[in-house]
Design an enzyme around this catalytic site. Structure first.
Site, mmCIF file in Angstrom:
data_model
loop_
_atom_site.group_PDB
_atom_site.id
_atom_site.type_symbol
_atom_site.label_atom_id
_atom_site.label_comp_id
_atom_site.label_asym_id
_atom_site.label_seq_id
_atom_site.Cartn_x
_atom_site.Cartn_y
_atom_site.Cartn_z
ATOM 1 N N HIS A 180 0.955 -1.229 -0.227
ATOM 2 C CA HIS A 180 0.015 -0.043 -0.082
ATOM 3 C C HIS A 180 0.929 1.210 0.146
ATOM 4 C CE1 HIS A 180 -2.808 -2.737 2.440
ATOM 5 N NE2 HIS A 180 -3.082 -2.897 1.166
ATOM 6 N N LYS B 181 6.561 6.257 7.037
ATOM 7 C CA LYS B 181 6.101 5.369 8.201
ATOM 8 C C LYS B 181 7.425 4.917 9.222
ATOM 9 C CE LYS B 181 2.105 3.502 5.423
ATOM 10 N NZ LYS B 181 1.489 2.278 4.886
ATOM 11 N N TYR C 155 2.634 1.492 13.811
ATOM 12 C CA TYR C 155 3.393 2.163 12.981
ATOM 13 C C TYR C 155 2.837 3.594 12.976
ATOM 14 C CZ TYR C 155 -0.338 1.113 9.568
ATOM 15 O OH TYR C 155 -1.710 0.775 8.918
ATOM 16 N N ASP D 242 -6.716 -6.382 -1.521
ATOM 17 C CA ASP D 242 -5.259 -6.700 -1.858
ATOM 18 C C ASP D 242 -5.134 -7.727 -3.183
ATOM 19 O OD1 ASP D 242 -4.303 -4.832 -0.064
ATOM 20 O OD2 ASP D 242 -3.695 -6.232 1.595
#
Length: 181
Positions: free
Chosen positions: A61, A70, A130, A166
């Site tokens: 992603h 991130k 995250y 996905d």
């Protein structure tokens, strides 16, 4: 804290100093000054937590509108964390790096804007935390197929478990220049 830049410029592995004794352990999981010392200028605005079962693959992603830096840590279990370079002017465009993050090694990965990110779960379950440098914006969300034949990521899972979303992500060869950085 030991901070090492990966073979792909901009992606850093963080290895904290861990203090263990009979009670358990303690480590500093994030310190802004460590990022600044490594030349990483980032401000995080959102924290996310994800729990997944063995053989789950989440990703790959990224956000093209409001792109995100991130900082990923595995709080429980073990994952293979993957970053794919989508910076069209980068000499490593289309290449990836992968690191095992776990509750045992306490490593963390910094993935800057311009990368697709994903992970596979190697343990029975895994909890990932995250930090993100921007908020989630659905209209800017993009992704790449986990099993892309050009990127060839070895996810180290027996039978991949994926979301329907996905499974339908495009192949690297079909993404447009507008969907890269």
């Amino acid at each position: 804290m030991k901070i090492t830049e990966s073979r792909i410029k901009g992606v850093f592995l963080f290895e904290p100093r861990v203090f263990e004794d009979e009670r358990g352990y303690f480590y500093e999981s994030y310190r802004e000054s460590h990022f600044k010392e490594a030349g990483i200028d980032v401000h995080f605005v959102q924290d996310n937590v994800s729990k997944s079962q063995k053989d789950t693959i989440r990703g790959l992603h990224y956000q093209i509108i409001h792109p995100l830096d991130k900082f990923i840590q595995c709080l429980q279990g073990e994952v293979l964390d993957v970053a794919v370079d989508l910076r069209k002017d980068s000499p490593t465009f289309g290449n990836y790096v992968a690191f095992k993050l776990s509750e045992k090694n306490h490593h963390a990965l910094f993935v800057p804007k311009g990368f697709a990110h994903g992970f596979s779960v190697l343990s029975d379950t895994a909890v990932i935390s995250y930090k993100c440098s921007d908020y989630y914006h659905a209209e800017g969300e993009r992704g790449l197929r986990w099993d892309d034949p050009l990127i060839r990521i070895h996810w180290d899972v027996a039978r991949p478990i994926l979301s329907e979303k996905d499974r339908k992500l495009p192949l690297f060869s079909s993404i447009t220049e507008e969907d890269t950085f």
